[in-house]
Design a protein around this motif. Structure first.
Motif, PDB file in Angstrom:
ATOM      1  N   GLY A  19      40.091  34.001  53.141  1.00  0.00           N
ATOM      2  CA  GLY A  19      40.738  32.721  52.864  1.00  0.00           C
ATOM      3  C   GLY A  19      39.868  31.546  53.250  1.00  0.00           C
ATOM      4  O   GLY A  19      39.717  30.574  52.493  1.00  0.00           O
ATOM      5  N   ALA A  20      39.269  31.626  54.445  1.00  0.00           N
ATOM      6  CA  ALA A  20      38.401  30.539  54.908  1.00  0.00           C
ATOM      7  C   ALA A  20      37.152  30.432  54.057  1.00  0.00           C
ATOM      8  O   ALA A  20      36.688  29.323  53.744  1.00  0.00           O
ATOM      9  N   VAL A  21      36.597  31.561  53.666  1.00  0.00           N
ATOM     10  CA  VAL A  21      35.392  31.536  52.820  1.00  0.00           C
ATOM     11  C   VAL A  21      35.694  30.880  51.483  1.00  0.00           C
ATOM     12  O   VAL A  21      34.935  30.037  50.986  1.00  0.00           O
ATOM     13  N   ASP A  22      36.822  31.248  50.893  1.00  0.00           N
ATOM     14  CA  ASP A  22      37.201  30.635  49.608  1.00  0.00           C
ATOM     15  C   ASP A  22      37.390  29.124  49.764  1.00  0.00           C
ATOM     16  O   ASP A  22      37.032  28.347  48.867  1.00  0.00           O
ATOM     17  N   ALA A  23      37.953  28.697  50.885  1.00  0.00           N
ATOM     18  CA  ALA A  23      38.150  27.263  51.115  1.00  0.00           C
ATOM     19  C   ALA A  23      36.812  26.543  51.239  1.00  0.00           C
ATOM     20  O   ALA A  23      36.634  25.439  50.708  1.00  0.00           O
ATOM     21  N   VAL A  24      35.870  27.150  51.950  1.00  0.00           N
ATOM     22  CA  VAL A  24      34.542  26.547  52.096  1.00  0.00           C
ATOM     23  C   VAL A  24      33.871  26.396  50.735  1.00  0.00           C
ATOM     24  O   VAL A  24      33.318  25.334  50.402  1.00  0.00           O
ATOM     25  N   LEU A  25      33.912  27.452  49.933  1.00  0.00           N
ATOM     26  CA  LEU A  25      33.266  27.402  48.618  1.00  0.00           C
ATOM     27  C   LEU A  25      33.949  26.393  47.698  1.00  0.00           C
ATOM     28  O   LEU A  25      33.278  25.685  46.937  1.00  0.00           O
ATOM     29  N   ALA A  26      35.291  26.323  47.764  1.00  0.00           N
ATOM     30  CA  ALA A  26      35.999  25.329  46.955  1.00  0.00           C
ATOM     31  C   ALA A  26      35.609  23.918  47.376  1.00  0.00           C
ATOM     32  O   ALA A  26      35.462  23.013  46.535  1.00  0.00           O
ATOM     33  N   HIS A  27      35.438  23.702  48.663  1.00  0.00           N
ATOM     34  CA  HIS A  27      35.014  22.398  49.186  1.00  0.00           C
ATOM     35  C   HIS A  27      33.640  22.013  48.636  1.00  0.00           C
ATOM     36  O   HIS A  27      33.447  20.894  48.145  1.00  0.00           O
ATOM     37  N   GLU A  28      32.695  22.936  48.709  1.00  0.00           N
ATOM     38  CA  GLU A  28      31.340  22.623  48.247  1.00  0.00           C
ATOM     39  C   GLU A  28      31.283  22.473  46.736  1.00  0.00           C
ATOM     40  O   GLU A  28      30.543  21.628  46.215  1.00  0.00           O
ATOM     41  N   ARG A  29      32.055  23.265  46.015  1.00  0.00           N
ATOM     42  CA  ARG A  29      32.093  23.093  44.553  1.00  0.00           C
ATOM     43  C   ARG A  29      32.674  21.740  44.181  1.00  0.00           C
ATOM     44  O   ARG A  29      32.270  21.139  43.182  1.00  0.00           O
ATOM     45  N   ALA A  30      33.629  21.257  44.969  1.00  0.00           N
ATOM     46  CA  ALA A  30      34.199  19.937  44.701  1.00  0.00           C
ATOM     47  C   ALA A  30      33.146  18.849  44.865  1.00  0.00           C
ATOM     48  O   ALA A  30      33.144  17.852  44.134  1.00  0.00           O
ATOM     49  N   HIS A  31      32.246  19.008  45.841  1.00  0.00           N
ATOM     50  CA  HIS A  31      31.154  18.043  45.999  1.00  0.00           C
ATOM     51  C   HIS A  31      30.293  17.995  44.731  1.00  0.00           C
ATOM     52  O   HIS A  31      29.945  16.916  44.245  1.00  0.00           O
ATOM     53  N   VAL A  32      29.934  19.162  44.226  1.00  0.00           N
ATOM     54  CA  VAL A  32      29.060  19.225  43.048  1.00  0.00           C
ATOM     55  C   VAL A  32      29.797  18.697  41.825  1.00  0.00           C
ATOM     56  O   VAL A  32      29.254  17.898  41.046  1.00  0.00           O
ATOM     57  N   ARG A  33      31.047  19.119  41.655  1.00  0.00           N
ATOM     58  CA  ARG A  33      31.823  18.696  40.477  1.00  0.00           C
ATOM     59  C   ARG A  33      32.100  17.195  40.496  1.00  0.00           C
ATOM     60  O   ARG A  33      32.086  16.532  39.450  1.00  0.00           O
ATOM     61  N   GLY A  34      32.341  16.639  41.670  1.00  0.00           N
ATOM     62  CA  GLY A  34      32.640  15.220  41.777  1.00  0.00           C
ATOM     63  C   GLY A  34      31.431  14.320  41.881  1.00  0.00           C
ATOM     64  O   GLY A  34      31.580  13.106  42.025  1.00  0.00           O
TER      65      GLY A  34
END
Length: 312
Positions: A171-186
């Motif tokens: 769960g924590a790993v998925d949250a970290v990756l979602a956070h970093e993908r949001a940086h790239v996408r935004g």
């Protein structure tokens, strides 16, 4: 000249009062993506107002057919002949040139920041490619530390994570990756680069001085909001606890461990449900509202000048 005055006053209003009227966007009830949009729109509006004002002042118009060059020649001839200097034209020339110089400095610093980002992406991606295992768009590198970061530059950024991150739990790993993908996408790297360039070029302007800190924090909170929306606040909180003080973000990257105290505070239970209203329409409306406080005094100044000019 009246239009230039109004635009110049708008740019000054953005630069001086921006941090004050943007302060309410720090309220946890405001989605951080909307607050980030308001800051970026205000920075761009200040720059756009100044650019347009400078263009109006230095480009040819019916009163000065030769533009900046013609104004400079007229002022020089007046000084050389000892005649009365056309002070209004001289002020117009000095203000226009000064604005162009300041804006050119911001543009040069911003372009240099983007070049550094591309160079960091190229250099690090070349080194990481030799050791990384790419899965689902994430570059996994062999490292025991729970490291995760994103690199901007070019048309696409990359998300890098260490194998040690897997110890935090799925769960924590998925949250970290979602956070970093949001940086790239935004495109948060661009927003941070713009804020830093503005602060480096114009450190005495309140809006520019406050921009790097505010934009940096809001980028992290906006990425957290994206992770919470997909995986819940508990997963993001666990990820922050697992990475706090244990990672070193490479230069030129946006790491998951930035601003941990502010982010944990935002994730407190009374605030964790406030994650709505982040659509394109909401961002557009937020950006438009952010322009109003600075445009009002500019519109008033233009109205006063026009009234004075048209008075009998």
């Amino acid at each position: 000249m009246t239009v230039a005055l109004g635009l110049l006053l708008a740019a000054v209003a953005f630069g001086v009062t921006g941090p004050a009227y943007l302060r309410p966007t720090a309220d946890p009830r405001v989605h951080p993506g909307l607050a980030l949009s308001a800051w970026v729109v205000t920075l761009l509006a200040a720059a756009g107002s100044a650019v347009t004002a400078a263009a109006v002042l230095v480009l040819p118009d019916p009163s000065v057919p030769d533009g900046m060059l013609g104004v400079a020649v007229v002022c020089w001839r007046a000084l050389a002949r000892g005649t009365d200097v056309p002070w209004l034209l001289l002020v117009r020339l000095l203000v226009g040139v000064t604005l162009l110089a300041l804006l050119a400095r911001v543009a040069v610093l911003f372009a240099a920041s983007l070049r550094r980002q591309r160079r960091h992406l190229t250099d690090r991606s070349g080194a990481l490619r030799a050791v990384a295992e790419v899965r689902d768009g994430v570059w996994w590198i062999p490292c025991d530390d729970p490291v995760a970061f994103s690199l901007g530059g070019g048309r696409r950024g990359i998300v890098v994570a260490a194998t040690g991150l897997r110890r935090l739990g799925p769960g924590a790993v998925d949250a970290v990756l979602a956070h970093e993908r949001a940086h790239v996408r935004g495109r948060h790297h661009l927003a941070v680069a713009l804020a830093v360039a503005a602060a480096d070029a114009l450190p005495r302007v309140p809006l520019c001085r406050a921009a790097p800190g505010a934009v940096g924090v809001l980028c992290e909170l906006a990425a957290d909001a994206a992770a919470v929306r997909r995986h819940g606040p508990a997963a993001v909180r666990a990820a922050l606890a697992g990475t706090a003080g244990r990672t070193v973000t490479p230069r030129g990257a946006v790491g998951f461990d930035a601003f941990p105290e502010v982010r944990r505070s935002w994730l407190d239970p009374p605030r964790s449900a406030l994650l709505r209203g982040d659509g394109a329409a909401a961002r557009l409306l937020t950006g438009a509202v952010a322009l109003v406080p600075a445009l009002l005094p500019a519109a008033g100044a233009v109205a006063l000048v026009l009234a004075a000019c048209l008075a009998p």
